[in-house]
Each structure stands twice: as C-alpha cells, then as structure tokens.
Design a protein around this motif. Structure first.
Motif, PDB file in Angstrom:
ATOM      1  N   LYS A 518      49.497  -0.199  45.113  1.00  0.00           N
ATOM      2  CA  LYS A 518      50.312  -0.228  43.902  1.00  0.00           C
ATOM      3  C   LYS A 518      51.669  -0.909  44.128  1.00  0.00           C
ATOM      4  O   LYS A 518      52.107  -1.727  43.322  1.00  0.00           O
ATOM      5  N   GLN A 519      52.306  -0.556  45.227  1.00  0.00           N
ATOM      6  CA  GLN A 519      53.666  -1.072  45.444  1.00  0.00           C
ATOM      7  C   GLN A 519      53.676  -2.563  45.760  1.00  0.00           C
ATOM      8  O   GLN A 519      54.721  -3.184  45.749  1.00  0.00           O
ATOM      9  N   ASN A 520      52.496  -3.125  46.036  1.00  0.00           N
ATOM     10  CA  ASN A 520      52.443  -4.543  46.376  1.00  0.00           C
ATOM     11  C   ASN A 520      51.881  -5.401  45.254  1.00  0.00           C
ATOM     12  O   ASN A 520      51.453  -6.533  45.491  1.00  0.00           O
ATOM     13  N   GLU A 521      51.877  -4.880  44.049  1.00  0.00           N
ATOM     14  CA  GLU A 521      51.361  -5.672  42.934  1.00  0.00           C
ATOM     15  C   GLU A 521      52.173  -6.951  42.730  1.00  0.00           C
ATOM     16  O   GLU A 521      51.657  -7.933  42.210  1.00  0.00           O
TER      17      GLU A 521
ATOM     18  N   TYR B  79      49.881  -5.148  35.193  1.00  0.00           N
ATOM     19  CA  TYR B  79      49.087  -3.942  35.478  1.00  0.00           C
ATOM     20  C   TYR B  79      49.982  -2.708  35.533  1.00  0.00           C
ATOM     21  O   TYR B  79      49.671  -1.736  36.200  1.00  0.00           O
ATOM     22  N   THR B  80      51.111  -2.775  34.847  1.00  0.00           N
ATOM     23  CA  THR B  80      52.104  -1.704  34.997  1.00  0.00           C
ATOM     24  C   THR B  80      52.480  -1.053  33.672  1.00  0.00           C
ATOM     25  O   THR B  80      53.581  -0.521  33.545  1.00  0.00           O
ATOM     26  N   LEU B 193      57.838  -6.972  40.238  1.00  0.00           N
ATOM     27  CA  LEU B 193      57.942  -5.561  39.848  1.00  0.00           C
ATOM     28  C   LEU B 193      59.398  -5.137  39.949  1.00  0.00           C
ATOM     29  O   LEU B 193      59.978  -5.130  41.035  1.00  0.00           O
ATOM     30  N   GLU B 233      60.658  -3.656  46.020  1.00  0.00           N
ATOM     31  CA  GLU B 233      60.191  -2.550  46.868  1.00  0.00           C
ATOM     32  C   GLU B 233      60.537  -2.764  48.343  1.00  0.00           C
ATOM     33  O   GLU B 233      60.913  -1.842  49.043  1.00  0.00           O
ATOM     34  N   TYR B 236      64.361  -1.596  48.932  1.00  0.00           N
ATOM     35  CA  TYR B 236      64.767  -0.178  48.969  1.00  0.00           C
ATOM     36  C   TYR B 236      63.933   0.638  49.942  1.00  0.00           C
ATOM     37  O   TYR B 236      64.229   1.792  50.193  1.00  0.00           O
ATOM     38  N   ARG B 237      62.913   0.023  50.509  1.00  0.00           N
ATOM     39  CA  ARG B 237      62.188   0.708  51.575  1.00  0.00           C
ATOM     40  C   ARG B 237      63.067   0.791  52.834  1.00  0.00           C
ATOM     41  O   ARG B 237      62.898   1.660  53.671  1.00  0.00           O
ATOM     42  N   LYS B 264      64.869   2.703  43.912  1.00  0.00           N
ATOM     43  CA  LYS B 264      63.914   2.147  42.958  1.00  0.00           C
ATOM     44  C   LYS B 264      64.438   2.438  41.554  1.00  0.00           C
ATOM     45  O   LYS B 264      64.275   3.550  41.034  1.00  0.00           O
TER      46      LYS B 264
END
Lengths: 555, 302
Positions: A518-521, B79-80, B193, B233, B236-237, B264
């Motif tokens: 999911k996090q790599n979409e 897809y979100t 994203l 992502e 912030y990881r 996030k």
C-alpha cells in the motif's frame, strides 16, 4: 502424567511423514519466488561454500591453521555478520555438496534443501510430541495438519531462519516438557545442545532460559509443601534446579560460540554489534486494518489479530483447544505438580512469541513469521483435544469405532484445506482466512498482503517471452521490491533470461516489476507516467486480488 | 485430557470449521470484484469515454484486471479513494480534473461512494455486473484559474537561494525545472501519494540550508491561493527527518508560514491574496536535506 512409548512403528510412521513433508516442499519449490532475505542468505551460502573449499584446499596444502585465522574468518564471515551462522553454515554446506560438487540440485534448491530438512524435522518433532503426550492418531495427523497452513507451507520453502527457529523454539519447550516427566539426564544434555543450536540460529530463543527459569521458580514455590524433603531448604533449592539449567551455560553457550566463527576474534565488540543491531532494528511499514504501521508504538492487538485472521479456521479451533488444555493442566483441580509444570511450559512456548511481539516497541514488519514459532505446540495439543471429542462421541454412539470417527474427521479436514493451500501456494505470506473474507476481505480491510518481491515467477515467464535481447527491467529494490541479489539468483536459476538486465531507475527501464504494498503505490503512479500506460503485461492474482504486476514501456 | 463436555464442544466447533472452510474456499472466496467477462467491457467504455484530466477510481481497488485492456495513455488511475475526505476529493476535482470515473462492482458500492463524497452523477454505463459512473464532486468555493502542477512550465522563476542571497537558477527541460546535476534536485510534476491520497503534485526536494523559490505571476487576477504540501512516505519513514519550512509571499508580503513536520500529513491551506497581487512566491527551506522527499500542489483561483 506418563509418556507413551515411542516404538518401532512410530519411528517408521514419523520418518515417512517427515520424508513426505520434505518431498512436498522440494517438489513445489519452483512455485515460490525468492524473497528479500533469501537474497542475503543465498549469498552467505555461496561465501560459506567458498570457505569450505578454501579450508579443504588449505588443509590439503598442510596449512592446518589457515582456515581458522582472523584474516580468513573476516574474509568469509563478515558479510551478514548481524546474524549467527548455524543455519547459514548448513546452507553453505548443502550448497557445496549438492550444487558445487555433486550437481544433484539447482543453485536455489541446494540451499533451500536445508529449510525443507528443518520442515521435515519439525514434522518429526510434532509426531514425537503428539505420540508421547497424546495418541498415535494425533501424532500422525498433526504434522499433516500443521503443514496445511499456507503460511507455514510457504515459509517451509525459504532459505531463511523462520522454519529453523520455529523448530528450535517449539522443540526446546517440547523437550523440556518431556524432561519434566521422565527426568532423563541424557535428555537434559540434549536440551542444552539443542538450545545452543537454537541460539546460533536466531536471537528469539534468548528468552527461553529466563522464561523456563521463571516458570520453574513459580512452580517450585507454589508447590513447596508437596516437595520431597531433599528439595526443601536452601541447599534443597539448588538440588531441585532441573538439570538442563545447569547444562545451559556450560554447553549451550560453547555450542553457540563454536558455530559462529565471526565471534572467535574481537568477541566482545562483535557480539555487542550483533546485539545492538537487533536492539535497534529498523522498522519497515506494515498495514493492519488500514493503519500504516511504520514506527512504534504498534498496536498490542497486532500479532493476536494477525494470528486470528491468518490461520485456517480448523487449525484456529485447535489453537483455542490447546490453550484450554494447557490452562486445565495448569490450574485444573487434582492435577499433579508435574502436570501443572508441563502445562505452564507448553502454554509459554505456545503464546510467548505472540505476547512478545505485542509489546509496542518490538518490530512487527516480518508479519506472522516472527511469532508463529509456537504453533506446532498449539496445533498438536489442540488436535488431540478435538480427537478426544470425536472419541467421546463415538463412545456414546458405539456403531462408529473411535478410530474410524477420528479418521473421517481428519480426512474431511485435510480435504477442506486443499483448496486454500492450492490457491496460496505461491502467495502463502498473503493468506487470510474466511473469518476476514479471504484474500478479498483482507484487501478490502487494507491488510498487508505482499512482502518484498517474492511474487514474481508468473511475471518472469511473460518477461522472458516478450523482452527483446538485452532489455532492462526495473526491479524496485529501493521500495521493498525485489532484492538485487534475488534478481541475480533468479537469473542464475534460469527463472529470468540471462541477457535481461536489472535496474533501479525507472527512466532506464524497458520493463518494470511492481510489487504491491500500500505505501508504495506511488511507485505505480510513477511507473504509469514514465511508461505511458497503466496496462500490465501480466498480473499475479489470487481470487481476483492482485499481488504484483509486470509493465512494458510504450513511450 | 480436559472435561468431556469441553472436548466435545471443541470437536463440534472443529466440524463447523471444516464445513465453513470447505464451502468458503470452494464457492465464496472470489465472489466480489469484477468478473473476467466484464473486464474487457469496462475497459472498452473507459477507452471510449475517458478524456485527459479525468481520474479513474476503481472500487474495489484490489481488482485491477480491467487495466489489462486499457488503451495506452490512460494513466490517471487512483487506488486511494478510501483515504480521501469529501473536502479533499472536491479539491482534487477542482485541481485540474474534469471528471471522476468510478468503476464499481455493484450499485450498493456506488450508492455508498456517492453518499460519502456528495458526488453529482453525469452519466453511467453498465458493463455486465459492473458499473462505470462519470461524476463530479459537489464543487468548491474557489474556482481554479492557474494550476501549480499543470501550469508549472509557466512559473516566472524557479531557483535555490543561499543565506547570503546567492541564486542558483533552475532551467526548464524535459518537462521539469532542473536545478543542478543531481537527479533529485528538480521541481517537476508527478502522480504521487500525499499522506496516502493520490495526487498530482510537484516534486520539490529541498536542499540543506537553501531556500527553494517557485515564483508564479498572477496573470489571471486570482484572489485566493490553495496550497497543499506533504512529505512522501520515504521521507517520514526517516525518524529524525527535518521539517520543511513553507512560506508564501505575494509581492514580498508574507501570507503564510508553517513547518511541514516529518509526519504523514497533507498540509492544505487556503489564503486570500491581496488585491492586485502580482508575484506569488512559494518557498521551501530545510535545515538538512537527507531523504526530504517533498511535494506540493495547489492553484490560484477566485
């Protein structure tokens, strides 16, 4: 509490079952892609095999100390020195014998053979546990039942530590439980050696000695009044300490140390680095009911919820039955001190791995493989309870013989489990049970269904068919996709054509693998834009849920 | 062993488990999503009706089999949907998007989506059991006049400034403002994203103790500015990642300033522009640039 006799027929039956598990794993190895960790461990297998060859050559030249020198050890054991080498040594040995020398197995299978052997050993262990504590029917059925859990069967293929440590974790608790009943000195020594090998496999088992000691202390003082006179008082306390505890420091630690050459030099510094690596392990993102879990604190419910939803329901019923049985042994009226002690030990062996991962700061990224280590105990004991229920009913209804009733139930259960296992043989790490709605329900709830690029083999077949000579494929290494080493080994094994090149830059790529997490979409969106298409050349799916995809550039 | 009653109870539970497992995995595990027969039909409709600037939302988002039949060039698929709020979807619709296309596996799912996001239906197409709906969000008070992503090429000036006033200008090439030799030092559009929501946004990775300026001329007479910023992502990881200081000025007058923290979160701001405002300067500064994967989007409007 008494143990049943393990006779000649038990040896035959247990070895046949173990062999069947070994063959089932090896004959389906070609269906399971290379996971990220295998990229590292296969490389260590190569270096260990090189070390074996180097040692043979050195000794052949009369240079007997050369294989053990600091220079040699550093050269061959520095890579992946954050993990002990017992299982990696076996990977290397198997690779050396079956690939380099005999050429009986392919590169990948020569290393994966070790994991399959540990799976077979686990089948034997389950049989042993089932036979000694319960019945022959339990002993025969439990290993089959255990390996018909898709996560277990999937992980049984991988050249990783997960099935070996499952074997060692459950094995230590089971052997200790047996020791509590028969008090065999040889078994006490065996437990210490076994624990040493376990420590040299993975650090999970460091918790075992303190856990067993705490349980023993609690049992000792709770049942103090009923102790023999020689076990009372200050000196009696030391006499009462179970023999395995005395052996552990003097046997387990040397076994651990001997098996890991990296620690032979700069021991304190290197051991400190090893502990620090795991104490401050990085976290990787994991999805759990739509929550993006990328850093602590993690929800307490995570390992419990994952166990609940990733275990096939018949086995899940066994889990509950087993816990009930252990609680009954521990707290039931009229139980002997030994029964209480065995109940506590098996309960701890079964549930402590899950409890540990429940702690909010413990890394969770590996999913259930990090806390399924006690499941052999749960499946076996739980199945015994269920079969006891079948026996009770047949006693009330004498037309059906006890063993016939049990046999029918087991056959029906195995039959029901064929479909989910067949569907998930390639995606075992993405299995979710019917309580959440299977693959679709899990995807709808945003559970983690993919993990680091293993689901690749159907994509490779299409890539090989359509890619022009020298084409470049994006492997997504930076984004929890395919490990670069795994890509090289897929080529070496012939899964990917040798002329196809890998890249981690989308701009350079003619083709691209996409592994859904999911996090790599965002990688998928970059890929769509860069390639000018959203049309995959191939999708890898189960029950219409996609796990990974292959794309080709059109602009 | 445990009591007869308990073991019998577990035996009965076990029998029930066998039965449900058998039935579920044989007949029910693949009952949702799009059928293989419907997938080409879905794609056929989208291939015909989709226009540049539209966005497709498949629901469920885990069954993408229909994309096998899409024509090349259709790449704006999100897809979100579940991550969006009604306001954010409305903002997305206003942010240069013409129509939102919903590919759903049944009427019930569409009713739920329409209700949640307050969508207005502009057309529907049946594809077997699947439904394709052309819709728009209920709208936003600010009408878009100039989009920071679509109109990035029209930026008056893009440059990095150091503390001493030195300027390193960026040049427009390959559909982005390239700001140096390193691959990541550019300002350019992408689909990405932002805090889990599909967005079209500009990559704008800042550099250590330099300020990235993206200057737009207000040629459209805008009176309002919408700005969205976010870390990706990968950023912030990194636990110790530094925040990005965001500032907006109009003709030198500061209108907005905040720290985009290393979390996030989609920071979304709406500010009124002074009357006759000419030069709008978006600036981004960071103390240390390690893994600062940062994006922004937004628009000028009325």
């Amino acid at each position: 509490m008494t143990l049943a006799r393990f006779d000649r027929w038990d040896w035959i039956a247990s070895l046949v079952i173990a062999l069947a598990v070994l063959l089932a794993v090896m004959f389906t190895s070609h269906l399971v892609g290379l996971v990220r960790d295998e990229g590292f461990y296969m490389r260590t297998a190569e270096t260990t095999a090189d070390y074996i060859q180097f040692s043979i050559d050195s000794i052949g030249r009369g240079q007997f100390t050369e294989p053990f020198s600091k220079k040699t050890i550093t050269r061959f054991f520095e890579f992946n020195s954050e993990h002990p080498t017992f299982v990696k040594n076996l990977f290397g040995l198997s690779h050396f014998i079956f690939y380099k020398k005999l050429q009986w197995l392919s590169f990948v299978n020569s290393i994966r053979l070790v994991a399959a052997l540990f799976a077979a050993a686990t089948a034997f262990l389950i049989y042993l546990f089932g036979r000694l504590f319960f019945s022959r029917m339990t002993a025969i059925a439990a290993p089959l039942f255990f390996f018909m859990m898709p996560h277990i069967f999937f992980h049984s293929h991988l050249a990783c530590f997960d099935i070996p440590i499952l074997f060692f974790w459950s094995g230590t608790f089971i052997l200790f439980a047996i020791y509590l009943v028969n008090r065999s000195r040889w078994l006490a020594l065996g437990i210490a050696i076994f624990l040493g090998c376990a420590m040299a496999t993975k650090h999970n088992v460091y918790f075992i000695p303190p856990l067993l000691l705490l349980i023993w202390l609690a049992m000792h003082f709770v049942s103090y009044r009923s102790l023999e006179a020689r076990h009372k008082g200050f000196l009696g306390f030391f006499r009462a300490v179970p023999l395995p505890f005395w052996f552990m420091p003097v046997v387990s630690l040397p076994v651990f140390f001997i098996s890991w050459p990296w620690l032979w030099y700069d021991t304190i510094k290197r051991f400190g680095n090893y502990l620090a690596f795991h104490a401050y392990h990085v976290h990787y993102t994991n999805y759990y009911f739509g929550q993006e879990l990328s850093s602590p604190p993690f929800p307490f419910s995570y390992p419990w919820g994952m166990t609940f939803f990733t275990t096939p329901v018949p086995q899940l019923v066994c889990f509950f039955a087993a816990v009930t049985l252990f609680l009954y042994w521990l707290f039931g009226r009229g139980r002997t001190p030994v029964e209480r002690h065995v109940g506590a030990v098996l309960l701890a062996g079964a549930l402590f791995p899950i409890l540990l991962i429940s702690m909010p700061g413990v890394p969770i990224f590996g999913g259930i493989k990090h806390f399924f280590t006690g499941q052999p105990i749960l499946v076996t004991a739980g199945l015994a309870v269920v079969l006891n229920g079948a026996a009770e009913l047949s006693r009330r209804w004498p037309k059906i013989k006890e063993q016939t009733a049990q046999g029918i139930v087991i056959a029906a259960a195995l039959l029901a489990l064929i479909t989910p296992n067949a569907k998930f043989v390639m995606h075992g790490a993405g299995f979710f049970n019917d309580l959440i709605g299977g693959a679709q329900g899990a995807a709808e709830n945003y559970m983690q269904r993919n993990f680091w690029g293993y689901d690749i083999l159907p994509l490779c077949r299409v890539l090989n068919a359509v890619a022009p000579r020298g084409a470049k494929v994006y492997v997504m290494s930076y984004f929890e996709g395919l490990n670069w080493n795994s890509f090289l080994y897929l080529k070496k094994e012939g899964f990917i054509r040798n002329d196809i090149q890998g890249t981690n830059e989308l701009r350079d790529a003619d083709f691209a693998f996409f592994f859904y997490e999911k996090q790599n979409e965002n990688v998928l969106y970059d890929l769509y834009r860069e390639f000018g298409t959203a049309r995959p050349l191939e999708l890898s799916e189960t029950d219409s849920v996609y796990f990974s995809a292959l794309f080709g550039r059109v602009k | 062993m445990i009591s007869t009653r308990l073991s019998t109870a577990f035996f009965i539970l076990f029998l029930a488990a066998i039965l449900t497992t058998g039935i579920f995995w044989l007949f029910l595990s693949d009952r949702h999503g799009f059928t293989a027969q419907d997938e080409p039909l879905i794609a056929e409709i989208i291939n015909r009706e989709f226009r540049t600037g539209d966005i497709i939302f498949p629901a469920p988002d885990w069954d993408i089999g229909f994309t096998r039949y899409l024509r090349d060039g259709i790449t704006d698929i999100s897809y979100t949907l579940d991550a969006f709020t009604k306001e954010e979807l409305s903002d997305l619709n206003n942010n240069g998007v013409n129509f939102l296309w919903f590919v759903v596996d049944g009427e019930d799912r569409w009713a739920d989506i329409r209700g949640r996001f307050g969508l207005t239906e502009h057309g529907r197409f049946a594809a077997g059991d699947a439904l394709i709906v052309k819709a728009q969000s209920a709208g936003d008070a600010v009408a878009k006049l100039f989009d920071f992503v679509d109109d990035l090429a029209l930026a008056k000036e893009v440059y990095f400034a150091d503390a001493n006033g030195g300027k390193e200008p960026c040049v427009w090439e390959r559909e982005r403002w390239q700001c140096g030799r390193q691959e990541w030092t550019y300002v350019g559009p992408q689909r990405t994203l932002m805090a889990g929501r599909w967005q079209r946004a500009n990559w704008a990775h800042p550099r250590t103790e330099r300020t990235l300026h993206v200057v737009f001329e207000n040629t459209v007479g805008a009176t309002a500015l919408i700005l969205g910023t976010s870390f990706l992502e990968r950023a912030y990881r990194e636990k110790e990642g530094q925040p990005v200081r965001v500032a907006v000025t109009a003709d030198g007058k500061e209108l907005l300033r905040y720290d985009n923290e290393n979390i996030k979160k989609l920071y979304r701001s709406r500010v009124a522009l002074p009357e006759g405002a000419k030069m709008i300067d978006l600036s981004f500064w960071v103390k240390f640039d390690g893994a600062r994967h940062f994006v922004f989007n937004g628009y000028l409007g009325k």
